[in-house]
Scaffold this active site. Structure first.
Site, PDB file in Angstrom:
ATOM      1  N   PRO A   1       0.818  -1.221   0.000  1.00 11.80           N
ATOM      2  CA  PRO A   1       0.000   0.000   0.000  1.00 11.80           C
ATOM      3  C   PRO A   1       0.854   1.274   0.000  1.00 11.80           C
ATOM      4  O   PRO A   1       0.341   2.360  -0.263  1.00 11.80           O
ATOM      5  CB  PRO A   1      -0.842  -0.110   1.279  1.00 11.80           C
ATOM      6  CG  PRO A   1      -0.324  -1.260   2.044  1.00 11.80           C
ATOM      7  CD  PRO A   1       0.561  -2.074   1.167  1.00 11.80           C
TER       8      PRO A   1
ATOM      9  N   GLU B   1       3.090  -6.420   9.189  1.00 12.34           N
ATOM     10  CA  GLU B   1       3.160  -4.965   9.322  1.00 12.34           C
ATOM     11  C   GLU B   1       3.977  -4.327   8.203  1.00 12.34           C
ATOM     12  O   GLU B   1       3.895  -3.133   7.975  1.00 12.34           O
ATOM     13  CB  GLU B   1       3.775  -4.578  10.669  1.00 12.34           C
ATOM     14  CG  GLU B   1       2.809  -4.652  11.830  1.00 12.34           C
ATOM     15  CD  GLU B   1       1.506  -3.914  11.585  1.00 12.34           C
ATOM     16  OE1 GLU B   1       1.562  -2.697  11.340  1.00 12.34           O
ATOM     17  OE2 GLU B   1       0.437  -4.549  11.638  1.00 12.34           O
TER      18      GLU B   1
ATOM     19  N   ASP C   1     -11.293  -0.234 -24.020  1.00 15.23           N
ATOM     20  CA  ASP C   1     -11.457  -0.330 -22.577  1.00 15.23           C
ATOM     21  C   ASP C   1     -11.722   1.001 -21.932  1.00 15.23           C
ATOM     22  O   ASP C   1     -11.205   2.019 -22.357  1.00 15.23           O
ATOM     23  CB  ASP C   1     -10.143  -0.812 -21.920  1.00 15.23           C
ATOM     24  CG  ASP C   1     -10.007  -2.297 -21.968  1.00 15.23           C
ATOM     25  OD1 ASP C   1     -11.013  -2.958 -22.216  1.00 15.23           O
ATOM     26  OD2 ASP C   1      -8.881  -2.766 -21.745  1.00 15.23           O
TER      27      ASP C   1
ATOM     28  N   ARG D   1      -3.859  -9.606 -20.046  1.00 15.50           N
ATOM     29  CA  ARG D   1      -4.908  -9.430 -21.059  1.00 15.50           C
ATOM     30  C   ARG D   1      -4.484  -8.460 -22.177  1.00 15.50           C
ATOM     31  O   ARG D   1      -5.080  -8.449 -23.245  1.00 15.50           O
ATOM     32  CB  ARG D   1      -6.244  -9.007 -20.427  1.00 15.50           C
ATOM     33  CG  ARG D   1      -6.242  -7.633 -19.835  1.00 15.50           C
ATOM     34  CD  ARG D   1      -7.540  -7.355 -19.093  1.00 15.50           C
ATOM     35  NE  ARG D   1      -8.660  -7.041 -19.979  1.00 15.50           N
ATOM     36  CZ  ARG D   1      -8.837  -5.893 -20.602  1.00 15.50           C
ATOM     37  NH1 ARG D   1      -7.962  -4.913 -20.450  1.00 15.50           N
ATOM     38  NH2 ARG D   1      -9.881  -5.692 -21.369  1.00 15.50           N
TER      39      ARG D   1
END
Ligand code: ADE
Length: 232
Positions: free
Chosen positions: A87, A114, A166, A151
């Protein structure tokens, strides 16, 4: 393309890769994916991969040795594009997926607990996040990256137009789609789509893309308007 995934939970990754379009791409040899359990590379006899953080604080931190040893066991790792899923990373976008789909070899590290010992980042090229929320580990993020990258490989989507059209390729959300029946519980398909007028359909779809993007993603809409202004 070759992809190596470094993870402590291979069973979270492997079954998913066997499905759908990615599964077919693997079967057809357009991509080769290897899943490596880096616990196997722990230097200690209990195969420990984490430890308490220096300086204190909650949770456990992934140790540097098992990860670096697992990385060095990957053939050709030196020239691969090496990515940590965390993150803390830079935001992953369709444009990142396009860039990565041009690479020959990716190595993806899935973090857990963590965090990861900061020194691990010296052995990788970049850190990537799939969104501003915290997953229990990097596996789902790695799968999202693999799915969206594979893809785009030539020949994977048999209908080439479908990746050009897309959402995000044009910087806008997609127009609404309908299929049979024409009426369901009193809800009709927009008349224009049944008209057979290609130009009218194209114009309707473009307007719907703009309306939807403005309502749901003002950030993308504003960027689109700016781009258009620049083009003149
Ligand atoms: N690991 C945990 N959360 C993540 C996220 N949002 N993106 C990438 N890796 C992660």
């Amino acid at each position: 393309m070759r992809i190596d995934v470094l993870t402590l939970f291979p069973e979270m990754v492997e079954p998913v890769l066997g499905q759908s379009i990615v599964g077919r791409a693997i079967e057809e040899g357009q991509v080769e994916v290897r899943v490596v359990d880096f616990r196997e590379y722990s230097p200690d006899k209990h195969k420990k991969v984490d430890d308490m953080p220096f300086g204190g604080g909650p949770g456990m931190v992934l140790r540097v040795e098992p990860i670096v040893r697992a990385l060095r066991a990957i053939e050709g790792y030196e020239t691969a594009r090496k990515i940590i899923l965390t993150p803390q990373g830079s935001p992953y976008t369709q444009s990142t997926a396009r860039t990565l789909s041009g690479e020959k070899h990716l190595v993806l590290l899935c973090g857990h607990y963590e965090g990861i010992d900061e020194r691990v980042s010296d052995y990788f090229d970049e850190e990537v996040s799939i969104g501003d929320y915290v997953l229990t580990g990097g596996e789902i993020a790695a799968l999202a990256l693999i799915d969206s990258t594979v893809r785009l490989l030539p020949g994977v989507l048999h209908n080439a137009a479908s990746s050009d059209e897309d959402t995000f390729s044009a910087g806008l959300l997609e127009y609404p789609q309908y299929t049979r029946p024409r009426v369901f519980e009193g809800k009709s398909v927009p008349e224009v789509l049944l008209s057979g007028h290609h130009e009218a359909i194209r114009a309707w779809r473009e307007l719907e893309m703009l309306k939807r993007t403005k309502a749901r993603r003002k950030d993308l809409f504003d960027r689109h308007v700016e781009k258009r202004k620049k083009k003149g």
